[in-house]
Scaffold this motif. Structure first.
Motif, mmCIF file in Angstrom:
data_model
loop_
_atom_site.group_PDB
_atom_site.id
_atom_site.type_symbol
_atom_site.label_atom_id
_atom_site.label_comp_id
_atom_site.label_asym_id
_atom_site.label_seq_id
_atom_site.Cartn_x
_atom_site.Cartn_y
_atom_site.Cartn_z
ATOM 1 N N VAL A 2 0.838 -1.202 0.000
ATOM 2 C CA VAL A 2 0.000 0.000 0.000
ATOM 3 C C VAL A 2 0.872 1.250 0.000
ATOM 4 N N LEU A 3 1.945 1.217 0.811
ATOM 5 C CA LEU A 3 2.858 2.354 0.875
ATOM 6 C C LEU A 3 3.523 2.594 -0.474
ATOM 7 N N LEU A 4 3.925 1.516 -1.133
ATOM 8 C CA LEU A 4 4.545 1.643 -2.448
ATOM 9 C C LEU A 4 3.562 2.232 -3.460
ATOM 10 N N TRP A 5 2.308 1.815 -3.391
ATOM 11 C CA TRP A 5 1.280 2.350 -4.296
ATOM 12 C C TRP A 5 1.083 3.848 -4.069
ATOM 13 N N LEU A 6 1.075 4.249 -2.793
ATOM 14 C CA LEU A 6 0.916 5.663 -2.475
ATOM 15 C C LEU A 6 2.072 6.486 -3.036
ATOM 16 N N LEU A 7 3.275 5.935 -2.925
ATOM 17 C CA LEU A 7 4.441 6.662 -3.416
ATOM 18 C C LEU A 7 4.427 6.783 -4.930
ATOM 19 N N LEU A 8 4.015 5.712 -5.610
ATOM 20 C CA LEU A 8 4.054 5.687 -7.068
ATOM 21 C C LEU A 8 2.907 6.462 -7.711
ATOM 22 N N TRP A 9 1.751 6.434 -7.080
ATOM 23 C CA TRP A 9 0.571 7.059 -7.673
ATOM 24 C C TRP A 9 -0.028 8.186 -6.822
ATOM 25 N N GLY A 10 -0.060 7.972 -5.535
ATOM 26 C CA GLY A 10 -0.699 8.958 -4.668
ATOM 27 C C GLY A 10 0.049 10.279 -4.612
ATOM 28 N N LEU A 11 1.372 10.239 -4.422
ATOM 29 C CA LEU A 11 2.151 11.469 -4.303
ATOM 30 C C LEU A 11 2.152 12.292 -5.594
ATOM 31 N N PRO A 12 2.411 11.657 -6.764
ATOM 32 C CA PRO A 12 2.344 12.457 -7.998
ATOM 33 C C PRO A 12 0.968 13.067 -8.242
ATOM 34 N N THR A 13 -0.079 12.317 -7.915
ATOM 35 C CA THR A 13 -1.438 12.840 -8.096
ATOM 36 C C THR A 13 -1.678 14.037 -7.187
ATOM 37 N N PHE A 14 -1.194 13.918 -5.953
ATOM 38 C CA PHE A 14 -1.341 15.021 -4.993
ATOM 39 C C PHE A 14 -0.585 16.263 -5.475
ATOM 40 N N LEU A 15 0.658 16.070 -5.911
ATOM 41 C CA LEU A 15 1.466 17.200 -6.377
ATOM 42 C C LEU A 15 0.848 17.866 -7.600
ATOM 43 N N LEU A 16 0.313 17.058 -8.498
ATOM 44 C CA LEU A 16 -0.344 17.605 -9.676
ATOM 45 C C LEU A 16 -1.596 18.380 -9.296
ATOM 46 N N GLY A 17 -2.348 17.833 -8.351
ATOM 47 C CA GLY A 17 -3.559 18.506 -7.892
ATOM 48 C C GLY A 17 -3.249 19.856 -7.263
ATOM 49 N N VAL A 18 -2.178 19.895 -6.464
ATOM 50 C CA VAL A 18 -1.780 21.161 -5.845
ATOM 51 C C VAL A 18 -1.381 22.172 -6.911
ATOM 52 N N PHE A 19 -0.667 21.700 -7.929
ATOM 53 C CA PHE A 19 -0.228 22.619 -8.979
ATOM 54 C C PHE A 19 -1.422 23.182 -9.754
ATOM 55 N N LEU A 20 -2.392 22.341 -10.070
ATOM 56 C CA LEU A 20 -3.575 22.819 -10.780
ATOM 57 C C LEU A 20 -4.343 23.837 -9.932
ATOM 58 N N TRP A 21 -4.400 23.581 -8.637
ATOM 59 C CA TRP A 21 -5.055 24.528 -7.723
ATOM 60 C C TRP A 21 -4.324 25.874 -7.731
ATOM 61 N N VAL A 22 -2.994 25.820 -7.717
ATOM 62 C CA VAL A 22 -2.180 27.033 -7.730
ATOM 63 C C VAL A 22 -2.413 27.823 -9.016
ATOM 64 N N VAL A 23 -2.503 27.122 -10.136
ATOM 65 C CA VAL A 23 -2.743 27.795 -11.417
ATOM 66 C C VAL A 23 -4.087 28.521 -11.394
ATOM 67 N N TYR A 51 3.493 27.739 -6.169
ATOM 68 C CA TYR A 51 3.540 26.295 -5.945
ATOM 69 C C TYR A 51 4.483 25.962 -4.798
ATOM 70 N N VAL A 52 5.647 26.579 -4.806
ATOM 71 C CA VAL A 52 6.625 26.348 -3.731
ATOM 72 C C VAL A 52 6.070 26.821 -2.386
ATOM 73 N N ILE A 53 5.461 28.002 -2.383
ATOM 74 C CA ILE A 53 4.892 28.532 -1.134
ATOM 75 C C ILE A 53 3.769 27.641 -0.626
ATOM 76 N N THR A 54 2.909 27.181 -1.534
ATOM 77 C CA THR A 54 1.781 26.331 -1.136
ATOM 78 C C THR A 54 2.266 25.004 -0.562
ATOM 79 N N LEU A 55 3.220 24.382 -1.241
ATOM 80 C CA LEU A 55 3.777 23.127 -0.710
ATOM 81 C C LEU A 55 4.436 23.365 0.635
ATOM 82 N N GLY A 56 5.118 24.490 0.760
ATOM 83 C CA GLY A 56 5.749 24.819 2.038
ATOM 84 C C GLY A 56 4.733 25.007 3.144
ATOM 85 N N ASN A 57 3.626 25.667 2.839
ATOM 86 C CA ASN A 57 2.569 25.859 3.842
ATOM 87 C C ASN A 57 1.949 24.523 4.253
#
Length: 406
Positions: A2-23, A51-57
């Protein structure tokens, strides 16, 4: 698994979602003036910035890492290019890290000295981030440059920046012979909050017979007061990258240890006693801004009715070390000549204009350079090739030209 799945799919999806929100946030909250060149590039860089500020927050709220430290980690990932024409030495003056830039070419005598204070609003900026800028100054002006890595948020608050800059400068001024610097040609130079540190340090060194007199001060988009946040540029450029009104208020509150709940009193000037404003308005009033920089939009009444509780919370904003434009006339009159840079799309444009007038009114020679299409932070991009802007190189060339004339 489960942890491996989160790292491979969950984290990139989260980062992409944050970036789209920032845009989305960028397009709904940001204003790009018509005078800014390459607006698409500005939007791209500002989205990365947010994006950097949002991830930092997010990391800060999760208790993993404070936002300022994460932001500095990211911008310090920049690859430092070695310049064979400049020798670089890392030093430490007490608790303050500094970096020395010395031209490698032989010199017939002592060189000019430049003490540089970087920008970043007490959040961003570092010796690494401004390495190429300082190396450029050393090479192009044939000067010895000392870059001061003052301490910042979240661990340090006011007045640590001005104290670190002053102490490092005194240490350097007492050892100019060691670094091959001509004591008659030492220049203080700074950008943004570093420009404010130039003003404070130059004033602090007035009347010091034990130290060489500063030859000139270079203030690039300086912040020299936190008293009147209703100046025309503060209203016109409040949503312009890369320094917005929201970010200014947040940083001022954090660095000055002011509770965020007082932000309205900070913006309206309700913390300013009437007798104090009667003295300071001749230096800080919008009436001092040239008409060409004003619009016909409604100008709010300033300051708002006095709030004593707000004054008790924020009275240190009226201290000279936080608002150097408030220094007494006899101190201002003794300052060395100045080179002041302002940008048309900068929220701090009017700080530069007011300090320029403050100096000129006391007989201090001032050379003024105004980049009409410039914006806050543009100078750091001067050598970033495809990410640079015409105003970035324009400002750096103007600074180099002025310093070489000293």
């Amino acid at each position: 698994m489960v942890l491996l799945w989160l790292l491979l799919w969950g984290l990139p999806t989260f980062l992409l979602g944050v970036f789209l929100w920032v845009v989305l946030v960028h397009f709904f909250t940001t204003h790009i003036p018509a005078s800014m060149q390459h607006p698409a590039k500005v939007r791209f860089l500002h989205c990365l910035f947010l994006y950097v500020i949002t991830l930092g927050n997010i990391l800060e709220k999760l208790g993993i890492c404070p936002m300022p430290k994460f932001a500095r980690f990211v911008h310090d990932l920049v690859i430092i290019k070695k310049d064979p024409k400049v020798a670089v030495t890392n030093l430490r003056f007490g608790s303050v890290p500094v970096r020395l830039f010395q031209p490698t070419a032989p010199s017939s005598g002592p060189r000019r000295g430049i003490i540089f204070y970087h920008g970043g609003g007490a959040v961003f900026g570092s010796l690494d981030c401004y390495h190429s800028l300082c190396s450029f100054l050393a090479r192009e002006t044939d000067s010895v440059v000392l870059s001061v890595g003052y301490r910042k948020l979240p661990d340090y608050h006011s007045p640590i920046i001005t104290k670190d800059c002053l102490n490092a400068s005194i240490h350097f001024l007492k050892a100019l012979d060691t670094y091959g610097v001509d004591p008659a040609r030492v220049v203080l130079c700074g950008e943004s909050i570093g420009g404010g540190a130039v003003a404070v340090t130059t004033q602090s060194l007035v009347g010091r017979p034990d130290l060489p007199r500063i030859r000139a001060q270079v203030l690039i988009n300086p912040i020299v007061q936190a008293v009147n946040l209703q100046l025309p540029s503060f209203r016109q450029n409040q949503r312009v990258p890369f320094l917005t009104r929201k970010f200014v208020v947040t940083v001022v509150c954090q660095y000055m240890n002011i509770h965020r709940s007082w932000h309205r009193a900070l913006l309206t000037g309700a913390f300013i006693p009437p007798e104090a404003w009667s003295k300071y308005k001749k230096w800080l009033s919008s009436d001092n801004i040239p008409k060409r920089f004003k619009t016909k939009s409604h100008q709010p009444s300033f300051p708002a009715p006095f709030n004593e509780a707000a004054y008790l919370e924020m009275k240190h904003l009226l201290d000279v070390e936080n608002s150097p434009i408030l220094a007494e006339d006899e101190v201002i009159a003794q300052l060395p000549e100045a080179f002041v840079v302002s940008c048309g799309n900068d929220i701090l444009r009017d700080d530069a204009l007011l300090y320029r007038k403050r100096l000129e009114d006391q007989g201090v020679p001032v050379t003024w350079h105004h980049a009409e299409d410039g914006f806050h932070g543009s100078v750091i991009l001067f050598d970033k090739k495809h990410l640079s802007f015409p105003c970035s190189q324009e400002i750096m060339n103007a600074v180099v030209c002025y310093i070489k004339g000293i």
